[in-house]
Design a protein around this motif. Structure first.
Motif, PDB file in Angstrom:
ATOM      1  N   GLY A 261      31.805 -21.438  15.786  1.00 64.43           N
ATOM      2  CA  GLY A 261      31.615 -20.910  14.439  1.00 64.43           C
ATOM      3  C   GLY A 261      30.158 -20.952  14.012  1.00 64.43           C
ATOM      4  N   ALA A 262      29.478 -22.064  14.323  1.00 66.00           N
ATOM      5  CA  ALA A 262      28.065 -22.192  13.963  1.00 66.00           C
ATOM      6  C   ALA A 262      27.208 -21.201  14.743  1.00 66.00           C
ATOM      7  CB  ALA A 262      27.590 -23.614  14.228  1.00 66.00           C
ATOM      8  N   ALA A 263      27.520 -21.016  16.028  1.00 63.73           N
ATOM      9  CA  ALA A 263      26.759 -20.073  16.851  1.00 63.73           C
ATOM     10  C   ALA A 263      26.945 -18.650  16.367  1.00 63.73           C
ATOM     11  CB  ALA A 263      27.187 -20.202  18.316  1.00 63.73           C
ATOM     12  N   LEU A 264      28.180 -18.299  15.961  1.00 66.94           N
ATOM     13  CA  LEU A 264      28.425 -16.953  15.451  1.00 66.94           C
ATOM     14  C   LEU A 264      27.660 -16.720  14.157  1.00 66.94           C
ATOM     15  CD1 LEU A 264      29.915 -14.259  15.477  1.00 66.94           C
ATOM     16  CD2 LEU A 264      31.860 -15.414  14.380  1.00 66.94           C
ATOM     17  N   ALA A 265      27.696 -17.708  13.253  1.00 68.87           N
ATOM     18  CA  ALA A 265      26.949 -17.578  12.006  1.00 68.87           C
ATOM     19  C   ALA A 265      25.456 -17.474  12.271  1.00 68.87           C
ATOM     20  CB  ALA A 265      27.257 -18.760  11.091  1.00 68.87           C
TER      21      ALA A 265
ATOM     22  N   LEU B  31      37.043 -14.927  23.306  1.00 65.58           N
ATOM     23  CA  LEU B  31      35.983 -15.381  22.400  1.00 65.58           C
ATOM     24  C   LEU B  31      34.955 -14.284  22.148  1.00 65.58           C
ATOM     25  CD1 LEU B  31      35.332 -19.025  23.674  1.00 65.58           C
ATOM     26  CD2 LEU B  31      36.535 -18.314  21.599  1.00 65.58           C
ATOM     27  N   LEU B  32      34.616 -13.543  23.190  1.00 63.40           N
ATOM     28  CA  LEU B  32      33.654 -12.452  23.041  1.00 63.40           C
ATOM     29  C   LEU B  32      34.190 -11.372  22.109  1.00 63.40           C
ATOM     30  CD1 LEU B  32      31.041 -10.985  23.818  1.00 63.40           C
ATOM     31  CD2 LEU B  32      32.250 -10.049  25.804  1.00 63.40           C
ATOM     32  N   LEU B  33      35.454 -10.989  22.291  1.00 66.42           N
ATOM     33  CA  LEU B  33      36.053  -9.960  21.440  1.00 66.42           C
ATOM     34  C   LEU B  33      36.083 -10.419  19.984  1.00 66.42           C
ATOM     35  CD1 LEU B  33      39.027  -8.742  23.676  1.00 66.42           C
ATOM     36  CD2 LEU B  33      36.918  -7.511  23.147  1.00 66.42           C
ATOM     37  N   GLY B  34      36.426 -11.686  19.757  1.00 66.02           N
ATOM     38  CA  GLY B  34      36.443 -12.195  18.393  1.00 66.02           C
ATOM     39  C   GLY B  34      35.064 -12.195  17.765  1.00 66.02           C
ATOM     40  N   ALA B  35      34.064 -12.612  18.527  1.00 66.36           N
ATOM     41  CA  ALA B  35      32.696 -12.629  18.009  1.00 66.36           C
ATOM     42  C   ALA B  35      32.230 -11.229  17.649  1.00 66.36           C
ATOM     43  CB  ALA B  35      31.763 -13.256  19.044  1.00 66.36           C
ATOM     44  N   LEU B  36      32.525 -10.256  18.501  1.00 64.72           N
ATOM     45  CA  LEU B  36      32.113  -8.875  18.226  1.00 64.72           C
ATOM     46  C   LEU B  36      32.823  -8.311  17.013  1.00 64.72           C
ATOM     47  CD1 LEU B  36      31.941  -7.409  21.855  1.00 64.72           C
ATOM     48  CD2 LEU B  36      30.028  -7.999  20.353  1.00 64.72           C
ATOM     49  N   ALA B  37      34.130  -8.581  16.907  1.00 63.45           N
ATOM     50  CA  ALA B  37      34.896  -8.065  15.774  1.00 63.45           C
ATOM     51  C   ALA B  37      34.387  -8.643  14.459  1.00 63.45           C
ATOM     52  CB  ALA B  37      36.382  -8.383  15.959  1.00 63.45           C
ATOM     53  N   LEU B  38      34.127  -9.935  14.440  1.00 65.29           N
ATOM     54  CA  LEU B  38      33.650 -10.575  13.217  1.00 65.29           C
ATOM     55  C   LEU B  38      32.223 -10.155  12.882  1.00 65.29           C
ATOM     56  CD1 LEU B  38      35.153 -14.120  13.846  1.00 65.29           C
ATOM     57  CD2 LEU B  38      35.840 -12.513  12.057  1.00 65.29           C
ATOM     58  N   TRP B  39      31.371 -10.060  13.909  1.00 69.99           N
ATOM     59  CA  TRP B  39      29.993  -9.620  13.672  1.00 69.99           C
ATOM     60  C   TRP B  39      29.958  -8.200  13.111  1.00 69.99           C
ATOM     61  CZ3 TRP B  39      27.301  -5.478  15.693  1.00 69.99           C
ATOM     62  CH2 TRP B  39      25.940  -5.441  15.393  1.00 69.99           C
ATOM     63  N   ALA B  40      30.758  -7.298  13.692  1.00 75.09           N
ATOM     64  CA  ALA B  40      30.762  -5.908  13.239  1.00 75.09           C
ATOM     65  C   ALA B  40      31.264  -5.804  11.806  1.00 75.09           C
ATOM     66  CB  ALA B  40      31.628  -5.064  14.175  1.00 75.09           C
ATOM     67  N   ALA B  41      32.336  -6.520  11.480  1.00 70.55           N
ATOM     68  CA  ALA B  41      32.868  -6.471  10.124  1.00 70.55           C
ATOM     69  C   ALA B  41      31.864  -7.031   9.122  1.00 70.55           C
ATOM     70  CB  ALA B  41      34.181  -7.238  10.052  1.00 70.55           C
ATOM     71  N   TRP B  42      31.189  -8.133   9.495  1.00 70.62           N
ATOM     72  CA  TRP B  42      30.187  -8.710   8.603  1.00 70.62           C
ATOM     73  C   TRP B  42      29.030  -7.740   8.369  1.00 70.62           C
ATOM     74  CZ3 TRP B  42      25.055 -10.340   9.749  1.00 70.62           C
ATOM     75  CH2 TRP B  42      24.429 -11.058   8.721  1.00 70.62           C
ATOM     76  N   GLY B  43      28.527  -7.149   9.438  1.00 69.21           N
ATOM     77  CA  GLY B  43      27.443  -6.191   9.282  1.00 69.21           C
ATOM     78  C   GLY B  43      27.850  -4.996   8.449  1.00 69.21           C
ATOM     79  N   ALA B  44      29.082  -4.534   8.619  1.00 66.38           N
ATOM     80  CA  ALA B  44      29.563  -3.384   7.844  1.00 66.38           C
ATOM     81  C   ALA B  44      29.700  -3.739   6.366  1.00 66.38           C
ATOM     82  CB  ALA B  44      30.895  -2.899   8.410  1.00 66.38           C
ATOM     83  N   MET B  45      30.145  -4.964   6.073  1.00 68.28           N
ATOM     84  CA  MET B  45      30.239  -5.397   4.675  1.00 68.28           C
ATOM     85  C   MET B  45      28.869  -5.413   4.014  1.00 68.28           C
ATOM     86  SD  MET B  45      32.947  -8.545   4.565  1.00 68.28           S
ATOM     87  CE  MET B  45      34.571  -8.411   5.328  1.00 68.28           C
ATOM     88  N   LEU B  46      27.867  -5.922   4.722  1.00 67.39           N
ATOM     89  CA  LEU B  46      26.517  -5.969   4.152  1.00 67.39           C
ATOM     90  C   LEU B  46      25.978  -4.573   3.889  1.00 67.39           C
ATOM     91  CD1 LEU B  46      24.526  -8.817   5.927  1.00 67.39           C
ATOM     92  CD2 LEU B  46      25.975  -8.893   3.905  1.00 67.39           C
TER      93      LEU B  46
END
Length: 284
Positions: free
Chosen positions: A58-62, A113-128
């Motif tokens: 979680g910390a690495a993804l953030a 883990l890779l798929l989850g990181a990509l999905a969360l990163w993409a959604a976060w970037g899209a929200m911003l």
């Protein structure tokens, strides 16, 4: 349980609303960064391991998301990024749901883990990017997912007969899906022809971009597609929880489960909403 749900909801609103309506996009960016870190922790717990490894993930993804923000700022990403993320969701989501809960654990932990990181990163970037485009645009995407969920719930409770995915989420029905889509279409028409026209909004909504920027028929089809992808996001998280025997992604939000339980339907919708709205970029 009801009291806990209400208290948690009020606390979340007390934190979210000031960040959402702040003139600067940075409070929202930092708040959602915290949310993504928590969602990453939950994802690792469900797909690999708990304890310290989950906290580290979680910390690495953030940190990775924060690094992206530091390097590129809030400048809009190329549209192809959102189209690629959306394509992965459409194809990968269909493949995962077809395999069902039994097939998911067969994929390697690293891949999950890779798929989850990509999905969360993409959604976060899209929200911003949606927040930078304007509050009206951002809220219209949130409300699309909320409407699809609420209308599907009441439609399923009232008319539900045919089960949608018994092995993944037995409570969902095809009738709920149809009423969810109908609710999104009604909301889209109302938002476009009432809110966007009658109120001093700061930006074009997603609905205006789709229904007026791409034509009524094409725009309605796009809204139906986004509503269906919100169902895919919901089912995908349900599949993962059922595969590991978990009821909720965590208990971070008393009465509501975890962060993933609250944002699952948003994950595919935000990147796809930006991809589709890029076709109508002439609107403000």
């Amino acid at each position: 349980m009801l009291k806990a749900r209400i208290i948690t909801a009020l606390a979340l609103l007390a934190v979210l609303l000031p960040a959402l309506f702040a003139a600067s996009p940075w409070p929202f960016a930092l708040l959602t960064l915290l949310m993504i870190g928590a969602a990453g922790w939950e994802w690792c717990r469900l797909n690999a391991a708990g304890g310290l490894p989950a906290l580290a993930f979680g910390a690495a993804l953030a940190a990775a998301c924060a690094g992206t923000l530091w390097l590129f700022g809030l400048a809009p990403r190329p549209a192809w990024c959102w189209w690629l993320a959306g394509l992965i969701w459409v194809l990968g989501g269909a493949y995962a749901l077809r395999g069902g809960p039994a097939a998911w654990p067969q994929a390697s932990k690293a891949l999950r883990l890779l798929l989850g990181a990509l999905a969360l990163w993409a959604a976060w970037g899209a929200m911003l990017e949606a927040k930078a485009a304007g509050i009206n645009f951002l809220l219209s995407i949130f409300c699309l997912v909320w409407m699809a969920d609420v209308a599907a719930y009441f439609g399923g409770r009232t008319f539900g007969r045919r089960k949608l995915a018994v092995t993944i989420s037995p409570g969902k029905s095809w009738e709920g899906v149809w009423t969810g889509m109908a609710g999104v279409l009604a909301l889209g028409l109302f938002w476009t022809f009432v809110i966007d026209r009658q109120f001093a909004v700061d930006s074009a909504s997603l609905y205006q971009r789709l229904l007026q920027g791409q034509g009524l028929f094409t725009g309605l089809l796009a809204l139906v597609f986004l509503a269906s992808m919100s169902v895919v996001g919901d089912l995908f998280e349900s599949l993962i929880k059922r595969a590991v025997g978990a009821k909720d992604s965590s208990q971070l939000l008393p009465g509501h489960g975890g962060v993933l339980d609250r944002v699952d339907a948003l994950l595919p919708v935000f990147p796809l909403a930006l991809a589709l709205s890029s076709l109508s970029s002439s609107l403000p």
